[in-house]
Each structure stands twice: as C-alpha cells, then as structure tokens.
Design an enzyme around this catalytic site. Sequence first.
Site, PDB file in Angstrom:
ATOM      1  N   ASP A  16      -5.670  25.130 -35.173  1.00  0.00           N
ATOM      2  CA  ASP A  16      -6.444  25.606 -36.325  1.00  0.00           C
ATOM      3  C   ASP A  16      -5.642  26.478 -37.280  1.00  0.00           C
ATOM      4  O   ASP A  16      -6.172  26.967 -38.270  1.00  0.00           O
ATOM      5  CB  ASP A  16      -7.644  26.431 -35.835  1.00  0.00           C
ATOM      6  CG  ASP A  16      -7.207  27.801 -35.319  1.00  0.00           C
ATOM      7  OD1 ASP A  16      -6.341  27.826 -34.430  1.00  0.00           O
ATOM      8  OD2 ASP A  16      -7.706  28.811 -35.836  1.00  0.00           O
ATOM      9  N   ASP A  30      -4.460  24.091 -28.726  1.00  0.00           N
ATOM     10  CA  ASP A  30      -4.439  25.521 -29.032  1.00  0.00           C
ATOM     11  C   ASP A  30      -5.732  26.116 -28.470  1.00  0.00           C
ATOM     12  O   ASP A  30      -6.707  25.387 -28.247  1.00  0.00           O
ATOM     13  CB  ASP A  30      -4.357  25.702 -30.553  1.00  0.00           C
ATOM     14  CG  ASP A  30      -4.615  27.133 -30.977  1.00  0.00           C
ATOM     15  OD1 ASP A  30      -3.937  28.032 -30.441  1.00  0.00           O
ATOM     16  OD2 ASP A  30      -5.488  27.355 -31.842  1.00  0.00           O
TER      17      ASP A  30
END
Length: 269
Positions: A211, A32
């Site tokens: 996250d 990510d």
Amino acid sequence: MPPLELQPGSPAMRLNRLEPDELRRRLALFLDIDGTLIDLAATPQSVVVPDTLMIVLRTLELQLDGALALVTGRSLTDVDRLFSTHRFVVGAQHGGEMRGPARQPRQELIFVAALNRLRPRVETILPSWKGLLLEDKGRSIAIHYRQNPGVAYELKTTLHRLIATEADALELLEGKFVFEIKPKNFDKGDVVRALMMVAPFKERVPIFIGDDETDRAGMAASRAHSGCAIRVGDKRDLLADGFLPSPAATRAWLRELSIRFDRGVTAAQ
Ligand SMILES: [Mg+2]
C-alpha cells in the site's frame, strides 16, 4: 472474486485464466502487513490482527506449499508478536532481517552477521599503516586516517576488496578522512529477489501486494520475475497491475482465493 481491478494486459489477467489447482501450484504471495493486510492504527503497537486473517494466511500458506511471505518494515520480533500463533516466512526491516522457509532459516540481521564476520579481518589490516583509528559503532565500523592522509587510496582499495565478500549486506561510505563500513540499504525488492531463488518460491509467479512507497521496490521486483503487483488504496500507481480499495478488501480477496483453491483441489480429487 471481490473487487480487484486489473489493468488491461496485466500478467494477472493470465493468472486469472488458470484453473484453480494450476494457479495454486504456480503462485507465490508476498504481502505487506500494515495498510495492506491490517488497518492502520494510531500507533504501530495498537494494530489488531483479526483471527480470520490468521486462518486465511495459514490456509493459503498450506495451499501454496509454503510460498507465502510477509514483507514489512517491522522487526521480526514485532511480526511474531502480531501473528503470535504461527511463524511465517518474513522479510522484516525491509529485508535487513529475514526468516526464510523452514529448511533455510536466517533469523539474524543480515548486516550484523556480515559485520561480525568482517570485523576481525578489518582489524588485521590496520597495522599495515600508521595512524589509523578504528571506531566500532556496533552497527558500523569507521576507519579514520586523518593522522596519515597519504594512505587514502591504498586503504580504500583494501577495504573495497574486504567488503566485496559481504557486498550483499554492507557498503563502504567515504567521508572526510574516514571510511565507514555500514549496512547496505535494504528494500522490499531484496526480499522478493532472495526468496525467489529458493524453494518453495522458486519457479513460481510472484504477486506482491502493498500500500505504500516502500512497497514499490517489492512490486517492481515481482514484475521483474514475470509476476505482478497489486496496490492497496492509491490508484495512481503506474507500477500496479491491479488495485484493491482497502485492507478489508485485501483480506476478502485472499479469503476468496483460498476458497477457490479449496474448490479446485476438491474438484480434482
Ligand atoms: Mg504498508
């Protein structure tokens, strides 16, 4: 290695025991961007990509023979603006827009391409019934049948059959006297599943690092491919095999990994 706390029994422990060169040949990285590789900023446009991160990612991509992908909610254009000096493999818009490995480029929005293929086929079935109204909304197509409610079942069956050929990208939504062909909801798990089917990702062990809530589909898909999931920040995530405290820690961890590969390769020569 920098602080990566692993859960006992995690497959990541097994990976950790591999020799660097073996690990290098076995691993695939799914990363990510925001909040994982780079620190969040006041607006998505004002984030900064450190030069050192660019170098580490490029080096890792080479060391992993290309098995490194960025997975993000951002558009592909936006990713290329952020990482302007190299074109990475990207699952953008949560997988709705993909750029695969060099020999398998898919640069368009998956659902737009599917809708474009389907549109003429939908138009040809319309004259089969009276009173149908087609409303083309660009990113979805609505077929209204208020003028002829009796066609509902037959129309639905026909549309389902048409859509079956594009089921990866589109779905049928049922409303009041209307059927709507719309983009399927993509998630980051779709990116992992799609890339794990093709070289150089295929047969490797994925590690997904994220996250956020939207990363959890990617983390789950990574685990489903006998890989593991690392969460940046929130230590309560039960899907995670390991944790990194911050984007800075992720960058440091990736850098160490790259150095380890480098030493492993050197040692083997
Ligand atoms: Mg994020």
